[in-house]
Every structure is written in structure tokens, then in C-alpha cells.
Design a protein around this motif. Structure first.
Motif, PDB file in Angstrom:
ATOM      1  N   SER A 132       0.856  -1.289   0.106  1.00 39.71           N
ATOM      2  CA  SER A 132      -0.046  -0.084  -0.100  1.00 39.71           C
ATOM      3  C   SER A 132       0.690   1.272  -0.199  1.00 39.71           C
ATOM      4  O   SER A 132       1.874   1.316   0.860  1.00 39.71           O
ATOM      5  CB  SER A 132      -0.916  -0.162   0.841  1.00 39.71           C
ATOM      6  N   PHE A 133       0.349   2.204  -0.820  1.00 45.92           N
ATOM      7  CA  PHE A 133       1.517   3.439  -0.765  1.00 45.92           C
ATOM      8  C   PHE A 133       0.559   4.557  -1.449  1.00 45.92           C
ATOM      9  O   PHE A 133      -0.479   4.116  -2.287  1.00 45.92           O
ATOM     10  CB  PHE A 133       2.695   3.187  -1.779  1.00 45.92           C
ATOM     11  N   HIS A 134       1.062   5.733  -1.466  1.00 38.47           N
ATOM     12  CA  HIS A 134       0.481   7.061  -2.302  1.00 38.47           C
ATOM     13  C   HIS A 134       1.298   7.051  -3.552  1.00 38.47           C
ATOM     14  O   HIS A 134       2.362   7.013  -3.405  1.00 38.47           O
ATOM     15  CB  HIS A 134       0.569   7.986  -1.208  1.00 38.47           C
ATOM     16  N   ILE A 273     -10.650   5.786  -4.734  1.00 38.77           N
ATOM     17  CA  ILE A 273      -9.106   6.238  -4.368  1.00 38.77           C
ATOM     18  C   ILE A 273      -9.074   7.593  -4.238  1.00 38.77           C
ATOM     19  O   ILE A 273      -9.749   8.318  -5.267  1.00 38.77           O
ATOM     20  CB  ILE A 273      -8.141   5.726  -5.433  1.00 38.77           C
ATOM     21  N   SER A 274      -8.550   8.279  -3.345  1.00 38.87           N
ATOM     22  CA  SER A 274      -8.554   9.656  -3.067  1.00 38.87           C
ATOM     23  C   SER A 274      -7.800  10.375  -4.034  1.00 38.87           C
ATOM     24  O   SER A 274      -6.680   9.623  -4.321  1.00 38.87           O
ATOM     25  CB  SER A 274      -8.176  10.037  -1.559  1.00 38.87           C
ATOM     26  N   VAL A 275      -8.219  11.311  -4.854  1.00 35.51           N
ATOM     27  CA  VAL A 275      -7.610  11.998  -5.785  1.00 35.51           C
ATOM     28  C   VAL A 275      -7.185  13.625  -5.595  1.00 35.51           C
ATOM     29  O   VAL A 275      -8.193  14.040  -5.032  1.00 35.51           O
ATOM     30  CB  VAL A 275      -8.061  11.696  -7.342  1.00 35.51           C
ATOM     31  N   LYS A 276      -6.039  14.088  -5.491  1.00 37.02           N
ATOM     32  CA  LYS A 276      -5.943  15.416  -5.546  1.00 37.02           C
ATOM     33  C   LYS A 276      -5.242  15.853  -6.735  1.00 37.02           C
ATOM     34  O   LYS A 276      -4.337  15.245  -7.415  1.00 37.02           O
ATOM     35  CB  LYS A 276      -5.113  15.911  -4.490  1.00 37.02           C
ATOM     36  N   ILE A 277      -5.952  17.023  -7.506  1.00 36.33           N
ATOM     37  CA  ILE A 277      -5.340  17.679  -8.808  1.00 36.33           C
ATOM     38  C   ILE A 277      -4.753  18.850  -8.612  1.00 36.33           C
ATOM     39  O   ILE A 277      -5.384  19.773  -7.818  1.00 36.33           O
ATOM     40  CB  ILE A 277      -6.327  17.708  -9.806  1.00 36.33           C
ATOM     41  N   LEU A 326       0.850  18.214   0.250  1.00 37.29           N
ATOM     42  CA  LEU A 326       1.125  16.772   0.140  1.00 37.29           C
ATOM     43  C   LEU A 326       0.707  15.983   1.259  1.00 37.29           C
ATOM     44  O   LEU A 326      -0.340  15.188   1.488  1.00 37.29           O
ATOM     45  CB  LEU A 326       2.430  16.313  -0.543  1.00 37.29           C
ATOM     46  N   GLU A 327       1.371  16.488   2.281  1.00 39.63           N
ATOM     47  CA  GLU A 327       1.025  16.045   3.614  1.00 39.63           C
ATOM     48  C   GLU A 327      -0.326  15.901   4.330  1.00 39.63           C
ATOM     49  O   GLU A 327      -0.558  14.783   4.678  1.00 39.63           O
ATOM     50  CB  GLU A 327       2.049  16.528   4.601  1.00 39.63           C
ATOM     51  N   GLU A 328      -0.732  17.106   3.882  1.00 41.42           N
ATOM     52  CA  GLU A 328      -2.431  17.135   4.558  1.00 41.42           C
ATOM     53  C   GLU A 328      -3.092  16.356   3.523  1.00 41.42           C
ATOM     54  O   GLU A 328      -4.132  15.614   4.354  1.00 41.42           O
ATOM     55  CB  GLU A 328      -2.710  18.608   4.502  1.00 41.42           C
ATOM     56  N   PHE A 329      -2.954  16.088   2.409  1.00 42.83           N
ATOM     57  CA  PHE A 329      -3.708  15.340   1.626  1.00 42.83           C
ATOM     58  C   PHE A 329      -3.722  13.707   2.125  1.00 42.83           C
ATOM     59  O   PHE A 329      -4.530  12.932   2.214  1.00 42.83           O
ATOM     60  CB  PHE A 329      -3.483  15.602   0.148  1.00 42.83           C
ATOM     61  N   TRP A 330      -2.256  13.345   2.108  1.00 43.52           N
ATOM     62  CA  TRP A 330      -1.876  11.985   2.624  1.00 43.52           C
ATOM     63  C   TRP A 330      -2.574  11.659   3.696  1.00 43.52           C
ATOM     64  O   TRP A 330      -3.509  10.720   3.932  1.00 43.52           O
ATOM     65  CB  TRP A 330      -0.556  11.917   2.593  1.00 43.52           C
ATOM     66  N   PHE A 331      -2.622  12.427   4.815  1.00 45.82           N
ATOM     67  CA  PHE A 331      -3.055  11.972   6.078  1.00 45.82           C
ATOM     68  C   PHE A 331      -4.805  12.205   6.065  1.00 45.82           C
ATOM     69  O   PHE A 331      -5.292  11.498   6.812  1.00 45.82           O
ATOM     70  CB  PHE A 331      -2.605  12.731   7.224  1.00 45.82           C
ATOM     71  N   SER A 332      -5.433  13.129   5.340  1.00 46.75           N
ATOM     72  CA  SER A 332      -6.694  13.290   5.155  1.00 46.75           C
ATOM     73  C   SER A 332      -7.381  12.360   4.453  1.00 46.75           C
ATOM     74  O   SER A 332      -8.504  11.492   5.099  1.00 46.75           O
ATOM     75  CB  SER A 332      -6.958  14.526   4.625  1.00 46.75           C
ATOM     76  N   SER A 333      -6.750  11.498   3.483  1.00 46.20           N
ATOM     77  CA  SER A 333      -7.009  10.273   2.669  1.00 46.20           C
ATOM     78  C   SER A 333      -6.965   9.191   3.737  1.00 46.20           C
ATOM     79  O   SER A 333      -7.913   8.274   3.520  1.00 46.20           O
ATOM     80  CB  SER A 333      -6.491  10.061   1.436  1.00 46.20           C
ATOM     81  N   LYS A 337     -10.241   6.824   4.852  1.00 45.55           N
ATOM     82  CA  LYS A 337     -10.295   5.555   4.710  1.00 45.55           C
ATOM     83  C   LYS A 337     -10.555   4.730   5.975  1.00 45.55           C
ATOM     84  O   LYS A 337     -11.499   3.953   5.841  1.00 45.55           O
ATOM     85  CB  LYS A 337      -8.761   5.084   4.117  1.00 45.55           C
ATOM     86  N   ARG A 338     -10.125   5.058   7.094  1.00 37.05           N
ATOM     87  CA  ARG A 338     -10.415   4.605   8.522  1.00 37.05           C
ATOM     88  C   ARG A 338     -11.931   4.912   8.687  1.00 37.05           C
ATOM     89  O   ARG A 338     -12.573   4.044   9.215  1.00 37.05           O
ATOM     90  CB  ARG A 338      -9.518   5.195   9.468  1.00 37.05           C
ATOM     91  N   ALA A 339     -12.452   6.065   8.322  1.00 37.81           N
ATOM     92  CA  ALA A 339     -13.721   6.464   8.735  1.00 37.81           C
ATOM     93  C   ALA A 339     -14.702   5.630   8.111  1.00 37.81           C
ATOM     94  O   ALA A 339     -15.755   5.056   8.339  1.00 37.81           O
ATOM     95  CB  ALA A 339     -14.115   7.786   8.287  1.00 37.81           C
ATOM     96  N   SER A 340     -14.435   5.376   6.631  1.00 32.87           N
ATOM     97  CA  SER A 340     -15.210   4.541   5.946  1.00 32.87           C
ATOM     98  C   SER A 340     -15.397   3.069   6.218  1.00 32.87           C
ATOM     99  O   SER A 340     -16.429   2.241   6.168  1.00 32.87           O
ATOM    100  CB  SER A 340     -14.794   4.437   4.263  1.00 32.87           C
ATOM    101  N   LYS A 341     -14.282   2.485   6.773  1.00 28.86           N
ATOM    102  CA  LYS A 341     -14.099   1.159   7.340  1.00 28.86           C
ATOM    103  C   LYS A 341     -15.011   1.022   8.504  1.00 28.86           C
ATOM    104  O   LYS A 341     -15.751   0.034   8.889  1.00 28.86           O
ATOM    105  CB  LYS A 341     -12.673   0.829   7.670  1.00 28.86           C
ATOM    106  N   VAL A 342     -14.974   2.157   9.322  1.00 33.17           N
ATOM    107  CA  VAL A 342     -15.873   2.047  10.584  1.00 33.17           C
ATOM    108  C   VAL A 342     -17.361   2.154  10.226  1.00 33.17           C
ATOM    109  O   VAL A 342     -18.094   1.207  10.858  1.00 33.17           O
ATOM    110  CB  VAL A 342     -15.530   3.263  11.395  1.00 33.17           C
ATOM    111  N   ALA A 343     -17.526   3.040   9.334  1.00 35.15           N
ATOM    112  CA  ALA A 343     -19.037   3.161   8.868  1.00 35.15           C
ATOM    113  C   ALA A 343     -19.460   1.746   8.234  1.00 35.15           C
ATOM    114  O   ALA A 343     -20.561   1.334   8.368  1.00 35.15           O
ATOM    115  CB  ALA A 343     -19.104   4.189   7.867  1.00 35.15           C
TER     116      ALA A 343
END
Length: 343
Positions: A132-134, A273-277, A326-333, A337-343
Motif C-alpha cells: 500500500s502506498f500513495h 481512491i482519493s485523488v488530488k489535482i 501533500l502531507e495534509e492530503f495524504w493524512f486526510s485520505s 479510509k479509516r472512517a469508511s471502514k468504521v462506517a
């Protein structure tokens, strides 16, 4: 963090030389003729994690960077790597694509998208067992990143696309891409060089004979004239390729894959998959319209337009801000993902 560079192993024995007259004969440029299996050159910045703090290896995030046309891993090593937060547990890996930078430049290769993907997998993904990687990609690298995400969607945590060359997938997609990205222009200089390499093969080979074939000499001469050992990496990257690798990559990846991008995007959208442009509003190489069209295809993607920046200054000159984004986007994604798994 620790930074180190890994080059593919070289062998003393070379096969008979088939170097073209326009190709450089330095050790790196002919390394593909070695008997041993060749791998891409890449640079790693590993996260330092103090076991006394209770850190676990599983908490480290992996990020792979893919450069664009006539570029190399130096784009990321010189901009993002020095500015990454020391507290962020991140393993950064920047690769030189096949035919560029310090990677092999085989003459018997057509530099198709499959060739680039296979070499990345063989050189990076498999040896490091990356599960797994960004992904972060610039310009042409965005096509390779999207293709990789479509091929291995379960491995990708997020994708950051900087100045992506996207065109609607139709029968004329390849021709549209060729005319837009390699139009017969004389300004800016990057587009002029691209046009020569793309449309005028013999003239392009002549330029490569003068510049690329002798890049070691020109680098030495620049250092001598400027009395500076550190030449800007953009100048070095412009000549560290062969006409063969540049010409085929332009036609087979940038233009040849234009009509397939929609199928890659469908997979990315379906897998969530989370995407930032990210795109500069003054970009003269990749039209800003490309990002707007891409946003239409990926409604969930985050689109960020950077004012008063072009194809290069969207990164260069704002390295710290760019790295924080970049860092903000990585950790927000990751949180999403964690929130979606919990839900």
C-alpha cells in the motif's frame, strides 16, 4: 530520516554495442547492455522511527513519486524530500523512469506504457514488497500513475496529479494530445524542444547528438564556466535521455495512451481512491482545461489551482507550501479510509 540512492547493479561484461549515433556512450547510458538484469535508478528517504517511542513499522506510510517528460527523480529529491516533516512517519521513494535520468536507456525498447509499468514493478514494488502506498506524479507521470492505479487499485491509498495531461477519450484523442502538448511552437523553450523531438526526428537526433550524446562534457563545461559544482537539476535532466527513449515515450505513452485514460479513471472512481489535482493557472505546457475535464470525470477529486504558477513553478519556488499540501492530503485520505471502514 535517512536518504540514500540505489542504482541498478552494473556488470563488467557488456553485450556487443548497438549504440545509435545520436546516443550517449557514457557508462550510465550504455548500462542496459550489461549481462545482468537491469533495474531503474531510484532514491529513498526512509522514516526514522524510535522504537522507544512505541512506534510500529505498520504506522509508516509509503509514498512513490513519478516524474514527467524530460525529467528525473531529482524533481522530488530537490523539492519535497528536504521539506518533509520530520515527525511524519513517511518512506519516500522517487524513481527515474526507463530511458531517463540515471536509469537504463535500452535501444531495443519501444518505451510503451507497459514497459514503464513493468520496470517500476520489477525495480521498486516487488523488491520492497509494497502493498500500500500513495502516488504523486507530475505531467506525463500522471498517465503512468493512473495506469498503475487501474492495474493495482487495492495497493493505492491516494493519487496526487500535478498538471495532468488529460484529453477526452475518442478516436482523435492521440492526435489531439500530440498537437496540444507537442505543437510546433518556439516558446516556451520546453515546448520548442518537445516539438523538435516529436515532429522532426532527424533534426531531433542532431540536437541529441550535440547535447544529449555529450551531456557529460556539457555538465563539466558548465561547472567550469560557472565555477559551481551544483548545476540546477532541470538543466541536467534535459539532456539525460536519448532521442530513442524520448521520441518513443512521447508517442507511445503521452499520445498513445490518451484514448485509454477514461478506462483508468473509471477504475479509480469505482474503487474510491482519493485523488488530488494540482495545476498552475499560467501553465503553457499542459492547458488548465485538462484538469477541469479530469475533475468532471472524477467528481470526488480535490482540485487546487495555484495562482501565478506555470508547469514548473507549481512546484519550484513554493517547495515548503507544496510539501505541506501533500502531507495534509495524504493524512486526510488515510482518515477518510479509516472512517469508511468504521462506517
Amino acid at each position: 530520516m535517512v536518504v540514500f540512492s540505489r542504482r541498478r547493479r552494473r556488470s563488467g561484461g557488456l553485450r556487443p554495442s548497438y549504440r545509435r549515433w545520436s546516443d550517449c556512450g557514457c557508462r550510465e547510458c550504455v548500462s542496459w547492455q550489461a549481462k545482468e538484469e537491469q533495474r531503474l535508478h531510484f532514491v529513498i528517504k526512509e522514516a526514522f522511527q524510535d522504537e522507544s517511542e512505541g512506534g510500529q513499522k505498520g504506522s509508516i506510510e509509503n509514498v512513490m513519486f513519478i516524474h514527467g517528460f524530460l525529467s528525473s527523480s531529482s524533481l522530488w529529491v530537490e523539492t519535497v524530500f528536504p521539506n518533509i516533516s520530520e515527525t511524519a512517519h513517511l518512506n519516500l521513494l522517487a524513481v527515474d523512469l526507463l530511458g531517463f535520468g540515471r536509469s537504463p536507456k535500452p535501444m531495443d525498447c519501444l518505451y510503451r506504457l507497459k514497459d514503464h509499468l513493468d520496470m517500476v514493478e520489477k525495480s521498486v514494488i516487488q523488491p520492497f514488497y509494497l502493498q500500500s502506498f500513495h502516488l504523486v506524479a507530475h505531467s506525463m507521470g500522471c498517465i503512468i500513475a493512473l495506469a498503475f492505479a487501474a492495474k493495482h487499485p487495492k495497493h493505492i491509498k491516494s493519487i496526487t496529479l500535478i498538471a495532468p495531461p488529460y484529453f477526452s477519450s475518442d478516436e482523435k484523442a492521440s492526435f489531439t494530445a500530440l498537437n496540444t502538448l507537442s505543437g510546433k511552437k518556439i516558446w516556451p523553450p520546453f515546448l520548442f524542444v518537445t516539438a523538435i523531438l516529436t515532429w522532426y526526428e532527424h533534426l531531433g537526433r542532431t540536437i541529441c547528438f550535440i547535447l544529449c550524446r555529450n551531456h557529460v562534457f556539457w555538465e563539466w563545461l558548465l561547472r567550469l564556466m560557472t565555477r559551481n559544482r551544483d548545476i540546477h537539476f532541470l538543466l541536467i535532466d534535459l539532456t539525460r535521455h536519448t532521442h530513442h527513449s524520448a521520441w518513443h515515450t512521447m508517442h507511445n505513452v503521452i499520445c498513445g495512451e490518451a484514448k485509454l485514460l477514461d478506462s483508468y479513471l473509471e477504475t479509480v472512481k469505482r474503487e474510491g481512491i482519493s485523488v488530488k489535482i494540482i495545476h498552475g493557472d499560467k501553465d503553457q505546457v499542459i492547458p488548465l482545461e485538462c484538469s477541469f475535464k479530469l475533475k468532471e470525470k472524477l467528481p470526488h477529486a480535490e482540485l487546487q489551482i495555484i495562482a501565478n504558477t506555470d508547469h514548473q513553478t507549481v512546484i519550484l519556488g513554493r517547495e515548503k507550501d507544496f510539501t505541506r499540501e501533500l502531507e495534509e492530503f495524504w493524512f486526510s485520505s488515510i482518515d477518510c479510509k479509516r472512517a469508511s471502514k468504521v462506517a
